[in-house]
Design an enzyme around this catalytic site. Structure first.
Site, PDB file in Angstrom:
ATOM      1  N   GLN A 168       0.850  -1.187   0.000  1.00 34.01           N
ATOM      2  CA  GLN A 168       0.000   0.000   0.000  1.00 34.01           C
ATOM      3  C   GLN A 168       0.884   1.236   0.000  1.00 34.01           C
ATOM      4  OE1 GLN A 168      -3.289  -0.533   3.144  1.00 34.01           O
ATOM      5  NE2 GLN A 168      -1.791  -2.074   3.655  1.00 34.01           N
ATOM      6  N   ASN A 169       2.181   1.049   0.179  1.00 30.50           N
ATOM      7  CA  ASN A 169       3.087   2.193   0.304  1.00 30.50           C
ATOM      8  C   ASN A 169       3.425   2.768  -1.059  1.00 30.50           C
ATOM      9  OD1 ASN A 169       2.984   1.692   2.976  1.00 30.50           O
ATOM     10  ND2 ASN A 169       4.954   0.660   3.102  1.00 30.50           N
ATOM     11  N   ASP A 213       6.370   4.691  -1.400  1.00 32.55           N
ATOM     12  CA  ASP A 213       7.683   5.275  -1.153  1.00 32.55           C
ATOM     13  C   ASP A 213       8.818   4.645  -1.936  1.00 32.55           C
ATOM     14  OD1 ASP A 213       8.029   2.833   0.196  1.00 32.55           O
ATOM     15  OD2 ASP A 213       7.594   3.716   2.163  1.00 32.55           O
ATOM     16  N   HIS A 229      -1.394   1.516  -4.273  1.00 38.10           N
ATOM     17  CA  HIS A 229      -1.733   2.946  -4.228  1.00 38.10           C
ATOM     18  C   HIS A 229      -0.818   3.800  -5.090  1.00 38.10           C
ATOM     19  CE1 HIS A 229      -3.759   2.115  -0.052  1.00 38.10           C
ATOM     20  NE2 HIS A 229      -4.556   1.850  -1.058  1.00 38.10           N
ATOM     21  N   CYS A 283       1.838  14.245 -16.303  1.00 37.11           N
ATOM     22  CA  CYS A 283       1.244  15.511 -16.739  1.00 37.11           C
ATOM     23  C   CYS A 283      -0.257  15.320 -16.973  1.00 37.11           C
ATOM     24  CB  CYS A 283       1.910  15.995 -18.022  1.00 37.11           C
ATOM     25  SG  CYS A 283       1.066  17.447 -18.702  1.00 37.11           S
ATOM     26  N   CYS A 330       5.041  20.997 -21.432  1.00 40.93           N
ATOM     27  CA  CYS A 330       3.899  21.491 -22.213  1.00 40.93           C
ATOM     28  C   CYS A 330       3.090  22.526 -21.429  1.00 40.93           C
ATOM     29  CB  CYS A 330       3.000  20.336 -22.653  1.00 40.93           C
ATOM     30  SG  CYS A 330       1.862  19.756 -21.365  1.00 40.93           S
ATOM     31  N   GLY A 333       2.893  -4.512   9.081  1.00 41.87           N
ATOM     32  CA  GLY A 333       2.705  -3.087   9.353  1.00 41.87           C
ATOM     33  C   GLY A 333       1.489  -2.470   8.708  1.00 41.87           C
ATOM     34  N   ASN A 354       3.636  -6.870  13.349  1.00 39.24           N
ATOM     35  CA  ASN A 354       3.191  -5.525  13.712  1.00 39.24           C
ATOM     36  C   ASN A 354       3.669  -5.235  15.132  1.00 39.24           C
ATOM     37  OD1 ASN A 354       1.591  -3.060  14.079  1.00 39.24           O
ATOM     38  ND2 ASN A 354       0.264  -3.822  12.448  1.00 39.24           N
ATOM     39  N   ALA A 397       9.107  -4.114  12.565  1.00 36.59           N
ATOM     40  CA  ALA A 397       9.235  -4.917  11.345  1.00 36.59           C
ATOM     41  C   ALA A 397      10.685  -5.328  11.078  1.00 36.59           C
ATOM     42  CB  ALA A 397       8.679  -4.132  10.157  1.00 36.59           C
TER      43      ALA A 397
HETATM   44  P1  NAD Z   1      -1.568   1.536   7.810  1.00 35.86           P
HETATM   45  O1  NAD Z   1      -2.731   0.648   7.606  1.00 35.86           O
HETATM   46  O2  NAD Z   1      -0.531   1.530   6.776  1.00 35.86           O
HETATM   47  O3  NAD Z   1      -0.965   1.179   9.314  1.00 35.86           O
HETATM   48  C1  NAD Z   1       0.267   1.373   9.852  1.00 35.86           C
HETATM   49  C2  NAD Z   1       0.530   0.143  10.756  1.00 35.86           C
HETATM   50  O4  NAD Z   1       1.922   0.035  11.015  1.00 35.86           O
HETATM   51  C3  NAD Z   1      -0.161   0.153  12.141  1.00 35.86           C
HETATM   52  O5  NAD Z   1      -0.856  -1.073  12.309  1.00 35.86           O
HETATM   53  C4  NAD Z   1       1.002   0.227  13.147  1.00 35.86           C
HETATM   54  O6  NAD Z   1       0.747  -0.464  14.351  1.00 35.86           O
HETATM   55  C5  NAD Z   1       2.104  -0.431  12.356  1.00 35.86           C
HETATM   56  N1  NAD Z   1       3.465  -0.069  12.727  1.00 35.86           N
HETATM   57  C6  NAD Z   1       3.951   1.121  13.135  1.00 35.86           C
HETATM   58  N2  NAD Z   1       5.285   1.070  13.322  1.00 35.86           N
HETATM   59  C7  NAD Z   1       5.662  -0.201  13.006  1.00 35.86           C
HETATM   60  C8  NAD Z   1       6.915  -0.868  12.977  1.00 35.86           C
HETATM   61  N3  NAD Z   1       8.064  -0.259  13.284  1.00 35.86           N
HETATM   62  N4  NAD Z   1       6.935  -2.169  12.609  1.00 35.86           N
HETATM   63  C9  NAD Z   1       5.771  -2.810  12.284  1.00 35.86           C
HETATM   64  N5  NAD Z   1       4.564  -2.229  12.281  1.00 35.86           N
HETATM   65  C10 NAD Z   1       4.504  -0.932  12.647  1.00 35.86           C
HETATM   66  O7  NAD Z   1      -2.147   2.927   8.061  1.00 35.86           O
HETATM   67  P2  NAD Z   1      -1.800   4.395   7.646  1.00 35.86           P
HETATM   68  O8  NAD Z   1      -0.446   4.785   8.133  1.00 35.86           O
HETATM   69  O9  NAD Z   1      -2.974   5.179   8.065  1.00 35.86           O
HETATM   70  O10 NAD Z   1      -1.739   4.420   6.064  1.00 35.86           O
HETATM   71  C11 NAD Z   1      -2.844   4.625   5.252  1.00 35.86           C
HETATM   72  C12 NAD Z   1      -2.467   4.332   3.848  1.00 35.86           C
HETATM   73  O11 NAD Z   1      -1.481   5.260   3.386  1.00 35.86           O
HETATM   74  C13 NAD Z   1      -1.873   2.971   3.701  1.00 35.86           C
HETATM   75  O12 NAD Z   1      -2.245   2.478   2.465  1.00 35.86           O
HETATM   76  C14 NAD Z   1      -0.403   3.243   3.752  1.00 35.86           C
HETATM   77  O13 NAD Z   1       0.380   2.263   3.169  1.00 35.86           O
HETATM   78  C15 NAD Z   1      -0.301   4.610   3.043  1.00 35.86           C
HETATM   79  N6  NAD Z   1       0.880   5.290   3.573  1.00 35.86           N
HETATM   80  C16 NAD Z   1       2.059   5.033   2.957  1.00 35.86           C
HETATM   81  C17 NAD Z   1       3.227   5.533   3.462  1.00 35.86           C
HETATM   82  C18 NAD Z   1       4.503   5.162   2.767  1.00 35.86           C
HETATM   83  O14 NAD Z   1       4.507   5.066   1.540  1.00 35.86           O
HETATM   84  N7  NAD Z   1       5.559   4.912   3.511  1.00 35.86           N
HETATM   85  C19 NAD Z   1       3.218   6.345   4.622  1.00 35.86           C
HETATM   86  C20 NAD Z   1       1.976   6.626   5.222  1.00 35.86           C
HETATM   87  C21 NAD Z   1       0.807   6.059   4.692  1.00 35.86           C
END
Ligand code: NAD
Length: 250
Positions: A102-103, A105, A120, A128, A151, A188, A214, A233
């Site tokens: 879902q990240n 980054d 995502h 663009c 452009c 996570g 988690n 993690a």
């Molecule tokens: P999320 O569903 O991604 O939840 C974050 C989870 O990580 C929580 O359950 C928390 O307990 C756990 N966590 C925190 N620190 C941890 C660690 N060190 N090791 C293991 N687990 C740990 O929820 P969100 O942050 O609200 O994100 C919402 C959406 O936005 C998601 O799709 C997420 O992937 C995206 N998002 C992406 C990034 C990124 O690209 N790095 C950052 C923020 C949010």
């Protein structure tokens, strides 16, 4: 019953013919990227409305000022941590087939994962809105906000905003994994963000074992998790990988 045994997790992983990983913001916290939700979440500091598509089109300047601060000044310099690296190594060893993330980054790719389904999208690419030309973020001038294409069109990051569809290729690949995997490692993720959170549930319905990593329980834990490995993690994934290596050498 949920267990917390590295031994059991390792046995399941060594027996599996098809393992997929499903990751959320938690895997990148130790790379210095805060999650959106929770105590130190970005939504305590910023208004999530900046990622509303209508708001973005109507107020590109104001939206981009925040987007730049969160996703480019902030995320831009981060590096993969040992949890990303272990997943890359496990794919290289043939133990993990793919990562559904879902990240946005790009840290899985930086950590060596090759098959990454970005549910995502990805902040490292921009498109663009006029001519659809794609840019790598290193080729974009963020000094002039909002950034523009050659452009003159408005550039938008290639991650999905509220109100946008999940990329079709990532959705299909994730569904395929959920229908066919024997093991899902869920790392996570709160399980609160839909439709992404459906994927581990579909995997479980299709018979997959769920190993969850988690720092605390999530919405997955009591519903579908078979093995819960509590902890950060990077620490958990390194310990898991060490256990796998020592079992392989027995
Ligand atoms: P999320 O569903 O991604 O939840 C974050 C989870 O990580 C929580 O359950 C928390 O307990 C756990 N966590 C925190 N620190 C941890 C660690 N060190 N090791 C293991 N687990 C740990 O929820 P969100 O942050 O609200 O994100 C919402 C959406 O936005 C998601 O799709 C997420 O992937 C995206 N998002 C992406 C990034 C990124 O690209 N790095 C950052 C923020 C949010």
């Amino acid at each position: 019953m949920i267990t917390n045994s590295y031994n059991k997790a390792t046995d399941i992983l060594l027996q599996s013919n098809y393992t997929a990983a499903f990751t959320g913001a938690g895997i990148s916290v130790e790379s210095g990227i805060p999650p959106f939700r929770g105590e130190n979440g970005l939504w305590n500091k910023y208004d999530p409305g900046v990622l509303d598509l209508d708001h973005f089109y109507k107020n590109p300047q104001a939206s981009w000022e925040v987007i730049k601060e969160i996703f480019y000044d902030y995320f831009g310099t981060t590096k993969p941590n040992p949890a990303h690296n272990v997943l890359g190594q496990m794919e290289n060893d043939g133990m993990v087939k793919e990562v559904i993330t879902q990240n946005i980054d790009n840290l899985h790719q930086a950590g060596g994962s090759k098959t990454v389904h970005e549910f995502h999208g990805n902040s490292h690419r921009l498109t663009c809105m006029e001519c659809s030309r794609k840019y790598g973020f290193e080729n974009v001038n963020f000094e002039n906000i909002p950034p523009r294409c050659d452009c003159g069109g408005l550039l938008k990051p290639d991650f999905i905003f509220f109100g946008e569809m999940i990329p079709q290729d990532a959705l299909q690949a994730s569904q395929h994994a959920a229908e066919n995997a024997e093991v899902f490692i869920v790392i996570g993720s709160t399980g609160e963000v839909y439709p992404a959170a459906q994927i581990p549930f579909i995997a479980k319905q299709n018979g997959a074992k769920i190993i969850e990593v988690n720092i605390k329980t999530s919405l997955f834990t009591n519903q579908i998790t078979d093995i819960l490995l509590l902890g950060k993690a990077s620490q958990v994934m390194q310990q898991l990988y060490e256990t796998i290596k020592s079992k392989k050498n027995q």
